[in-house]
Design an enzyme around this catalytic site. Structure first.
Site, mmCIF file in Angstrom:
data_model
loop_
_atom_site.group_PDB
_atom_site.id
_atom_site.type_symbol
_atom_site.label_atom_id
_atom_site.label_comp_id
_atom_site.label_asym_id
_atom_site.label_seq_id
_atom_site.Cartn_x
_atom_site.Cartn_y
_atom_site.Cartn_z
ATOM 1 N N GLU A 242 0.816 -1.208 0.000
ATOM 2 C CA GLU A 242 0.000 0.000 0.000
ATOM 3 C C GLU A 242 0.857 1.268 0.000
ATOM 4 O OE1 GLU A 242 -3.236 0.330 -0.096
ATOM 5 O OE2 GLU A 242 -3.340 2.478 0.331
ATOM 6 N N ASP A 243 1.866 1.282 0.843
ATOM 7 C CA ASP A 243 2.561 2.543 1.116
ATOM 8 C C ASP A 243 3.976 2.645 0.560
ATOM 9 O OD1 ASP A 243 0.352 3.372 2.505
ATOM 10 O OD2 ASP A 243 1.096 2.770 4.462
#
Ligand code: MN
Length: 747
Positions: A92-93
């Site tokens: 996700e990051d």
């Protein structure tokens, strides 16, 4: 994500210690192979997040580390889950991809991380989308329930560290936690997680109230401990005497649960806080079933204190749907105070605290379906039903989540679990949709009841079916379970499809007979004649017999549309109707319809002058409108009929307003349906009531009785809605009659 400060030496050392900590709290991660895998994930996560910080300023990696610890220690999951927790924000990051995960850790772990990544933005959207996302999130249940469990751990840690978020975000996150995550945790049997999520949410939502209750709890704590000790001592003595290996704890109530009780019962804190509870957790002796040992301890406790008979809860014989097992009893303690005593084995306790994961541990992977698996299967069934919209689904899901349950039995003694408020019909559909579709009533504890009867825990239910029964539209108001609702919707759709197919066949056959082809002009003629706009609707009407083969012939063979006649002649003839007979007064050769003046609807049932629409069967008193057909007759619809609305939109020039004359001899056809419990003389009573009602004449009547449940269909001529309502009122008074309704034939 904070600033891009690279980690300090001290921070790196602190983080490094956490690897050992994770291994320490994970009993299922102890093999060298598992440790190596976790090491690999740990290093990768540290590397990936090394430049990120949380809002609080601490290194970002603390978050995945804490989530991994929750997953291992508080939920009781194993190596794969710990790895996924460590990596849950990586894709996700950071720049890492799912493909990287698969390459490094294999497809299973990659797919769980993928699931976690996909649901990470679930609640940032507007409501309908949010529901759709929530649905998607739950859909991952079908892949692996670990996605949800890790997501819950993630949420728990975010709630624990919510302090550093801005206030408006705190409220939002707290709200959705209370609304969805806490019930979900509860449903998955994660009691401890649920309680903490609730308390944390409550703390941010109503800080002052939260602090107030917390303060009062602290002030009263000593007194409570003192009391619990006094209460427990004789039990402890007895347990020791009996050589039982146990722990006994006072069970503190959560702030949120106290507040809820204050709300529900509308009482102050003082009346709630001293509801005491203790828990006895025992280590079972192998030679004895756990159930027997629970009851043995129950017996020891109730030898000392007298139990409150209506407060015995046996979730050992029948566990709750979320897997919870325990024996609860409430006894009268010293000073006249009620104390709840919970009795569980160590295994039951672990299931109660850790829920689903603990089930795995005790079941082994391939063991038979537990209750929770059944629930997940049900959710999966709901999710795969494409007919329910996301919001509808969410409603149903939440209903299934919140409502408490009842337990009922089949005639053979098999237990069925249904939500509170479930009816006979729900039960029937729960067994099988074929049973539900044919249900006419039931015997509950050997007494006859109707389909809308609400079941109570402990009821023994035998469904009565009839071959003649078909699913009714009004059933949608009777059923409460998602399963029954979607079965009904499916069957209505199927019915519609059947009508279309049947109608199309009749239509094609008839045209062939007339040597015509189903071409556009023919459809136009028929559409115009009946105020229809689509082919499927035409087929349905043919399939249901509303438009007959003769009607088709008439319209198709008609050369051109004759001019509309100019006026409408009002005819008032004194006609009476006899049972089983249909009156058709002579037809006027010439009729003219003036659209500018209201059409007066007399008792005239001349099929060629005006026709009562079969779709909505209006009767005098109803608000109606007329549709002028090419053959100079008028079809009268209720103004509220969907058909009428469609006609008004498409054939505005063929509309005539219509009014009923208020003439006592006028009569109109209505259908009513009766249901009830059969008994001697019932049919006589019904017909007597009808014949005594002076304003009413029966045209057709049929009664069907099956194993004590009876259905009646009555077609009768009545004067207006008042008469009909009056009749219905009187029929309802008859002993045994359960329901009397006017049947609308709306699609
Ligand atoms: Mn996270």
């Amino acid at each position: 994500m904070g600033s891009n400060k690279v980690l300090s030496e001290a921070e790196i050392q602190e983080i490094e210690k956490q690897y050992d900590e994770i291994i320490r709290v994970c009993p299922r991660c102890q093999s060298d192979e598992n440790k190596a895998l976790i090491r690999k994930a740990f290093d990768l996560a540290c590397e990936a997040h090394k430049e990120m910080r949380r809002k609080s300023g601490e290194p970002y990696i603390w978050h995945p580390i804490e989530v991994a610890k929750i997953v291992a220690e508080e939920i009781g999951l194993g190596t794969k889950s710990v790895i996924c927790a460590l990596l849950h924000d990586v894709v996700e990051d950071t720049d890492y991809t799912i493909e990287d995960m698969e390459q490094q850790f294999g497809p299973k772990i990659a797919s769980i991380i993928d699931g976690l990544t996909k649901i990470s933005h679930v609640f940032d959207k507007e409501s309908s989308l949010q529901a759709e996302n929530f649905r998607k999130m739950l859909l991952t249940l079908s892949d692996d329930v670990r996605v949800i469990l890790i997501k819950l751990a993630d949420r728990l840690h975010n709630m624990r560290t919510l302090e550093s978020m801005p206030a408006y975000k705190q409220i939002k996150i707290a709200g959705e936690t209370l609304f969805l995550y806490a019930p979900l945790a509860h449903r998955l049997g994660l009691y401890t997680v649920k309680t903490e999520l609730e308390d944390l949410s409550f703390k941010y939502e109503q800080e002052a109230v939260y602090n107030d209750i917390l303060q009062k709890l602290k002030e009263t704590e000593n007194k409570r401990v003192e009391y619990i000790n006094k209460f427990s001592q004789p039990i402890i003595d007895k347990l020791n005497e009996a050589n039982i290996d146990y722990t006994i704890t006072g069970r503190p109530k959560s702030v949120y649960s106290i507040w809820k009780k204050m709300q529900n019962k509308n009482v102050p804190f003082e009346e709630v806080y001293d509801i005491f509870a203790i828990r006895v957790v025992f280590n079972p002796i192998n030679s004895n079933p756990e159930k027997t040992q629970c009851w043995m301890i129950y017996s020891l406790v109730t030898d000392i204190f007298s139990p409150k008979p209506d407060r015995l809860r046996d979730w050992v014989s029948t566990p709750k749907a979320n897997g919870y097992e325990a024996l609860h009893t409430t006894v009268m303690g010293p000073e006249g105070k009620w104390v709840e005593v919970q009795i569980r084995s160590k295994r039951m306790d672990e299931i109660a605290e850790k829920g689903y994961a603990a089930h795995w541990k005790y079941k082994g992977d391939g063991a038979d379906e537990g209750e929770l698996d059944k629930w997940i299967k049900k959710i999966r069934e709901l999710l795969t039903n494409k007919e329910s919209s996301a919001l509808e689904f969410l409603d149903e899901f939440k209903m299934n989540l919140f409502s408490s349950e009842i337990y009922v039995f089949t005639p053979k003694g098999q237990i069925k679990r249904l939500p509170k408020g479930a009816t006979i019909l729900d039960f029937a559909f729960d067994i099988h949709s074929a049973i539900g579709n044919r249900a006419v009533g039931a015997k509950v504890n050997h007494k006859l009841v109707g389909l809308s009867y609400q079941l109570q825990s402990g009821d023994q239910v035998e469904i009565i079916t009839s071959e003649k029964q078909t699913p009714q539209k009004e059933w949608l108001n009777i059923v409460t379970t998602a399963k029954a609702k979607s079965a009904l919707k499916t069957s209505f759709k199927a019915e519609r499809r059947e009508s279309i197919e049947k109608g199309q066949m009749i239509f094609i056959d008839k045209l062939a007979e007339l040597n015509r082809k189903p071409a556009a002009p023919i459809y136009r003629k028929l559409f115009g004649a009946y105020g229809i706009t689509t082919k499927s609707e035409l087929y349905i009407q043919i399939g249901m017999g509303t438009i007959t083969a003769d009607d088709i012939k008439k319209i198709v063979l008609k050369r051109s549309q004759s001019k509309f006649v100019r006026y409408w002649q009002l005819r008032v003839s004194k006609t009476t109707f006899r049972f089983g007979k249909r009156i058709s007064p002579k037809k006027d050769a010439e009729q003219k319809i003036n659209k500018k003046i209201p059409l007066i609807l007399a008792e005239n049932i001349n099929e060629d002058q005006y026709i009562i629409a079969k779709c909505c069967s209006p009767i005098p008193g109803d608000d109606v409108m007329g549709y002028i057909t090419p053959n100079n007759s008028v079809i009268v619809h209720k103004k509220t009929c969907p058909k009428a609305i469609e006609i008004m939109a498409n054939y505005g020039d063929k509309i005539v307003t219509a009014e009923w004359t208020k003439h006592k001899l006028m009569a109109s056809l209505a259908r009513i349906q009766l249901k009830g419990i059969d008994r001697m003389g019932l049919v006589n009573n019904v017909t007597k009531v009808i014949s005594e009602e002076l304003a009413v004449n029966m045209r057709a009547v049929s009664f069907e009785s099956n194993d004590g449940i009876f259905f009646g269909f009555i077609e009768l001529y009545i004067h207006d809605t008042d008469d009909l309502n009056n009749l219905i009122k009187n029929l309802k008074k008859i002993k045994g009659v359960d329901s009397v309704v006017r049947i609308e034939m709306n699609d």
